[in-house]
Design a protein around this motif. Structure first.
Motif, PDB file in Angstrom:
ATOM      1  N   GLY A  74       0.796  -1.216   0.000  1.00 23.69           N
ATOM      2  CA  GLY A  74       0.000   0.000   0.000  1.00 23.69           C
ATOM      3  C   GLY A  74       0.832   1.270   0.000  1.00 23.69           C
ATOM      4  N   VAL A  75       0.160   2.377   0.206  1.00 23.70           N
ATOM      5  CA  VAL A  75       0.743   3.704   0.065  1.00 23.70           C
ATOM      6  C   VAL A  75       1.821   4.007   1.101  1.00 23.70           C
ATOM      7  CG1 VAL A  75       0.204   6.171   0.074  1.00 23.70           C
ATOM      8  CG2 VAL A  75      -1.393   4.560  -0.922  1.00 23.70           C
ATOM      9  N   ASP A  76       1.644   3.544   2.328  1.00 22.65           N
ATOM     10  CA  ASP A  76       2.540   3.942   3.407  1.00 22.65           C
ATOM     11  C   ASP A  76       3.781   3.072   3.557  1.00 22.65           C
ATOM     12  OD1 ASP A  76       0.811   5.996   4.041  1.00 22.65           O
ATOM     13  OD2 ASP A  76      -0.371   4.739   5.381  1.00 22.65           O
ATOM     14  N   THR A  77       4.063   2.219   2.613  1.00 23.49           N
ATOM     15  CA  THR A  77       5.230   1.349   2.743  1.00 23.49           C
ATOM     16  C   THR A  77       6.474   2.062   2.252  1.00 23.49           C
ATOM     17  OG1 THR A  77       4.905   0.368   0.591  1.00 23.49           O
ATOM     18  CG2 THR A  77       3.876  -0.742   2.440  1.00 23.49           C
ATOM     19  N   ASP A  78       7.591   1.613   2.759  1.00 19.98           N
ATOM     20  CA  ASP A  78       8.879   2.179   2.372  1.00 19.98           C
ATOM     21  C   ASP A  78       9.642   1.223   1.468  1.00 19.98           C
ATOM     22  OD1 ASP A  78       9.689   4.674   2.918  1.00 19.98           O
ATOM     23  OD2 ASP A  78      10.730   4.222   4.770  1.00 19.98           O
ATOM     24  N   ARG A  79       8.977   0.214   0.997  1.00 12.50           N
ATOM     25  CA  ARG A  79       9.633  -0.811   0.190  1.00 12.50           C
ATOM     26  C   ARG A  79       9.896  -0.297  -1.220  1.00 12.50           C
ATOM     27  NH1 ARG A  79       5.013  -4.873   2.052  1.00 12.50           N
ATOM     28  NH2 ARG A  79       5.557  -4.924   4.232  1.00 12.50           N
ATOM     29  N   PRO A  80      10.969  -0.777  -1.840  1.00 15.29           N
ATOM     30  CA  PRO A  80      11.256  -0.334  -3.214  1.00 15.29           C
ATOM     31  C   PRO A  80      10.289  -0.978  -4.211  1.00 15.29           C
ATOM     32  CG  PRO A  80      12.855  -1.974  -2.525  1.00 15.29           C
ATOM     33  CD  PRO A  80      12.001  -1.677  -1.327  1.00 15.29           C
ATOM     34  N   THR A  81      10.049  -0.285  -5.294  1.00  9.49           N
ATOM     35  CA  THR A  81       9.222  -0.820  -6.364  1.00  9.49           C
ATOM     36  C   THR A  81      10.100  -1.567  -7.356  1.00  9.49           C
ATOM     37  OG1 THR A  81       7.652  -0.262  -8.109  1.00  9.49           O
ATOM     38  CG2 THR A  81       9.365   1.358  -7.647  1.00  9.49           C
ATOM     39  N   ALA A  82       9.518  -2.519  -8.066  1.00  5.43           N
ATOM     40  CA  ALA A  82      10.266  -3.282  -9.063  1.00  5.43           C
ATOM     41  C   ALA A  82      10.161  -2.651 -10.446  1.00  5.43           C
ATOM     42  CB  ALA A  82       9.786  -4.737  -9.088  1.00  5.43           C
ATOM     43  N   GLY A  83       9.552  -1.490 -10.550  1.00  5.00           N
ATOM     44  CA  GLY A  83       9.523  -0.748 -11.811  1.00  5.00           C
ATOM     45  C   GLY A  83       8.784  -1.430 -12.941  1.00  5.00           C
ATOM     46  N   GLY A  84       7.722  -2.133 -12.639  1.00  7.07           N
ATOM     47  CA  GLY A  84       6.939  -2.785 -13.681  1.00  7.07           C
ATOM     48  C   GLY A  84       7.283  -4.238 -13.891  1.00  7.07           C
ATOM     49  N   VAL A  85       8.390  -4.712 -13.300  1.00  9.88           N
ATOM     50  CA  VAL A  85       8.741  -6.132 -13.376  1.00  9.88           C
ATOM     51  C   VAL A  85       7.860  -6.872 -12.383  1.00  9.88           C
ATOM     52  CG1 VAL A  85      10.579  -7.842 -13.056  1.00  9.88           C
ATOM     53  CG2 VAL A  85      11.127  -5.580 -13.965  1.00  9.88           C
ATOM     54  N   ASP A  86       7.293  -7.993 -12.791  1.00  8.80           N
ATOM     55  CA  ASP A  86       6.444  -8.777 -11.897  1.00  8.80           C
ATOM     56  C   ASP A  86       7.329  -9.594 -10.958  1.00  8.80           C
ATOM     57  OD1 ASP A  86       4.418 -10.088 -10.587  1.00  8.80           O
ATOM     58  OD2 ASP A  86       3.720 -11.210 -12.327  1.00  8.80           O
ATOM     59  N   ALA A  87       7.755  -8.973  -9.868  1.00 11.50           N
ATOM     60  CA  ALA A  87       8.661  -9.613  -8.915  1.00 11.50           C
ATOM     61  C   ALA A  87       8.005 -10.788  -8.195  1.00 11.50           C
ATOM     62  CB  ALA A  87       9.153  -8.587  -7.894  1.00 11.50           C
ATOM     63  N   ASN A  88       6.686 -10.876  -8.250  1.00 12.84           N
ATOM     64  CA  ASN A  88       5.974 -11.986  -7.619  1.00 12.84           C
ATOM     65  C   ASN A  88       5.801 -13.179  -8.558  1.00 12.84           C
ATOM     66  OD1 ASN A  88       5.674 -10.699  -5.140  1.00 12.84           O
ATOM     67  ND2 ASN A  88       3.849  -9.637  -5.808  1.00 12.84           N
ATOM     68  N   ALA A  89       6.258 -13.058  -9.783  1.00 14.38           N
ATOM     69  CA  ALA A  89       6.175 -14.165 -10.739  1.00 14.38           C
ATOM     70  C   ALA A  89       7.180 -15.251 -10.354  1.00 14.38           C
ATOM     71  CB  ALA A  89       6.484 -13.659 -12.151  1.00 14.38           C
ATOM     72  N   SER A  90       7.013 -16.411 -10.933  1.00 13.58           N
ATOM     73  CA  SER A  90       7.935 -17.514 -10.655  1.00 13.58           C
ATOM     74  C   SER A  90       9.309 -17.224 -11.259  1.00 13.58           C
ATOM     75  CB  SER A  90       7.388 -18.812 -11.259  1.00 13.58           C
ATOM     76  OG  SER A  90       7.417 -18.740 -12.675  1.00 13.58           O
ATOM     77  N   LYS A  91      10.315 -17.887 -10.729  1.00 16.81           N
ATOM     78  CA  LYS A  91      11.665 -17.726 -11.272  1.00 16.81           C
ATOM     79  C   LYS A  91      11.700 -18.199 -12.718  1.00 16.81           C
ATOM     80  CE  LYS A  91      16.547 -18.559 -10.582  1.00 16.81           C
ATOM     81  NZ  LYS A  91      17.599 -19.173  -9.791  1.00 16.81           N
ATOM     82  N   LYS A  92      10.938 -19.249 -13.010  1.00 23.41           N
ATOM     83  CA  LYS A  92      10.885 -19.759 -14.388  1.00 23.41           C
ATOM     84  C   LYS A  92      10.372 -18.673 -15.340  1.00 23.41           C
ATOM     85  CE  LYS A  92       8.911 -23.379 -17.203  1.00 23.41           C
ATOM     86  NZ  LYS A  92       7.602 -23.796 -17.616  1.00 23.41           N
ATOM     87  N   HIS A  93       9.325 -17.968 -14.930  1.00 20.99           N
ATOM     88  CA  HIS A  93       8.782 -16.893 -15.758  1.00 20.99           C
ATOM     89  C   HIS A  93       9.815 -15.774 -15.926  1.00 20.99           C
ATOM     90  CE1 HIS A  93       5.960 -14.048 -17.487  1.00 20.99           C
ATOM     91  NE2 HIS A  93       6.394 -13.158 -16.590  1.00 20.99           N
ATOM     92  N   LEU A  94      10.460 -15.403 -14.827  1.00 23.90           N
ATOM     93  CA  LEU A  94      11.469 -14.344 -14.901  1.00 23.90           C
ATOM     94  C   LEU A  94      12.632 -14.745 -15.807  1.00 23.90           C
ATOM     95  CD1 LEU A  94      11.484 -13.215 -11.167  1.00 23.90           C
ATOM     96  CD2 LEU A  94      10.518 -11.967 -13.113  1.00 23.90           C
ATOM     97  N   LEU A  95      13.033 -16.015 -15.751  1.00 22.55           N
ATOM     98  CA  LEU A  95      14.089 -16.492 -16.654  1.00 22.55           C
ATOM     99  C   LEU A  95      13.647 -16.390 -18.112  1.00 22.55           C
ATOM    100  CD1 LEU A  95      15.451 -19.575 -14.684  1.00 22.55           C
ATOM    101  CD2 LEU A  95      16.802 -17.622 -15.497  1.00 22.55           C
ATOM    102  N   ASP A  96      12.370 -16.683 -18.382  1.00 22.31           N
ATOM    103  CA  ASP A  96      11.849 -16.579 -19.746  1.00 22.31           C
ATOM    104  C   ASP A  96      11.880 -15.122 -20.218  1.00 22.31           C
ATOM    105  OD1 ASP A  96      10.489 -17.532 -22.158  1.00 22.31           O
ATOM    106  OD2 ASP A  96       8.770 -16.417 -21.354  1.00 22.31           O
ATOM    107  N   VAL A  97      11.450 -14.213 -19.364  1.00 22.20           N
ATOM    108  CA  VAL A  97      11.481 -12.790 -19.729  1.00 22.20           C
ATOM    109  C   VAL A  97      12.926 -12.346 -19.948  1.00 22.20           C
ATOM    110  CG1 VAL A  97      11.002 -10.443 -18.908  1.00 22.20           C
ATOM    111  CG2 VAL A  97       9.302 -12.248 -18.561  1.00 22.20           C
ATOM    112  N   ALA A  98      13.831 -12.753 -19.070  1.00 25.95           N
ATOM    113  CA  ALA A  98      15.249 -12.392 -19.209  1.00 25.95           C
ATOM    114  C   ALA A  98      15.828 -12.948 -20.507  1.00 25.95           C
ATOM    115  CB  ALA A  98      16.037 -12.898 -18.006  1.00 25.95           C
ATOM    116  N   ARG A  99      15.421 -14.145 -20.887  1.00 22.60           N
ATOM    117  CA  ARG A  99      15.881 -14.731 -22.152  1.00 22.60           C
ATOM    118  C   ARG A  99      15.388 -13.894 -23.324  1.00 22.60           C
ATOM    119  NH1 ARG A  99      13.311 -17.165 -25.711  1.00 22.60           N
ATOM    120  NH2 ARG A  99      11.556 -17.706 -24.393  1.00 22.60           N
ATOM    121  N   ARG A 100      14.109 -13.499 -23.297  1.00 21.70           N
ATOM    122  CA  ARG A 100      13.549 -12.684 -24.376  1.00 21.70           C
ATOM    123  C   ARG A 100      14.258 -11.337 -24.491  1.00 21.70           C
ATOM    124  NH1 ARG A 100       7.580 -12.375 -22.868  1.00 21.70           N
ATOM    125  NH2 ARG A 100       7.564 -10.860 -24.541  1.00 21.70           N
TER     126      ARG A 100
END
Length: 136
Positions: A74-100
Motif C-alpha cells: 500500500g501507500v505507506d510502505t517504504d519498500r522499493p518498487t520493481a519498476g513494472g517487473v512482476d517480482a511476484n512471478a515464478s523464477k521460471k517466468h522471470l528467466l523466460d522474460v530475461a531470455r527474451r
C-alpha cells in the motif's frame, strides 16, 4: 478520454487493454486528485496489477495482483518498487522474460537478481525506443 491523448510511449506500444486500463484509471484519478503525480501513480499502479513491463512495452501478466512488495503493502510502505517487473512471478517466468530480453548471465542469477536485471533491460529498451521515435 483525455488521458488517451497523452499516453506514455511504453503504454502506446502496448496492447489496447493496457492502454484502456491506464487511460480510464488516469481519468478517474485526475477527477479525484487533480492532474498531478498522484493521479499518474494511481494509473500506473492499476496497470501493474494486470500487466508487466517487458522491454519497451507492457504485456498481460499470468496472474492479476500486486507486482512487488511496494504494491502489496500500500501507500505507506517504504519498500522499493520493481519498476513494472512482476517480482511476484515464478523464477521460471522471470528467466523466460530475461531470455527474451537477452539478459547476459541470467541462468546463474537469483530471483532478486533477475528482477533487477530485467528492470535494467526494460529501461534500456525504453530509451532505445524513445531515441528511435525522436529520429523518425
Amino acid at each position: 478520454m483525455p488521458a488517451r491523448e497523452n499516453l506514455p510511449s511504453t503504454i502506446r506500444r502496448s496492447p489496447r487493454k493496457a492502454q484502456d486500463t491506464y487511460a480510464a484509471t488516469l481519468d478517474s484519478a485526475t477527477e479525484q486528485y487533480g492532474d498531478g503525480e498522484q493521479a499518474h501513480r494511481t494509473a500506473l499502479s492499476a496497470l501493474k496489477h494486470s500487466f508487466e513491463k517487458v522491454g519497451d512495452h507492457w504485456e498481460p501478466k499470468e496472474r492479476r495482483g500486486p507486482s512487488d512488495a511496494q504494491a502489496a503493502g500500500g501507500v505507506d510502505t517504504d519498500r522499493p518498487t520493481a519498476g513494472g517487473v512482476d517480482a511476484n512471478a515464478s523464477k521460471k517466468h522471470l528467466l523466460d522474460v530475461a531470455r527474451r530480453l537477452d539478459v547476459p548471465g541470467r541462468s546463474r542469477m537469483t530471483k532478486a537478481e533477475l528482477v533487477t536485471a530485467i528492470g535494467k533491460a526494460n529501461a534500456a529498451a525504453s530509451r532505445r525506443s524513445l531515441e528511435a521515435e525522436r529520429r523518425s
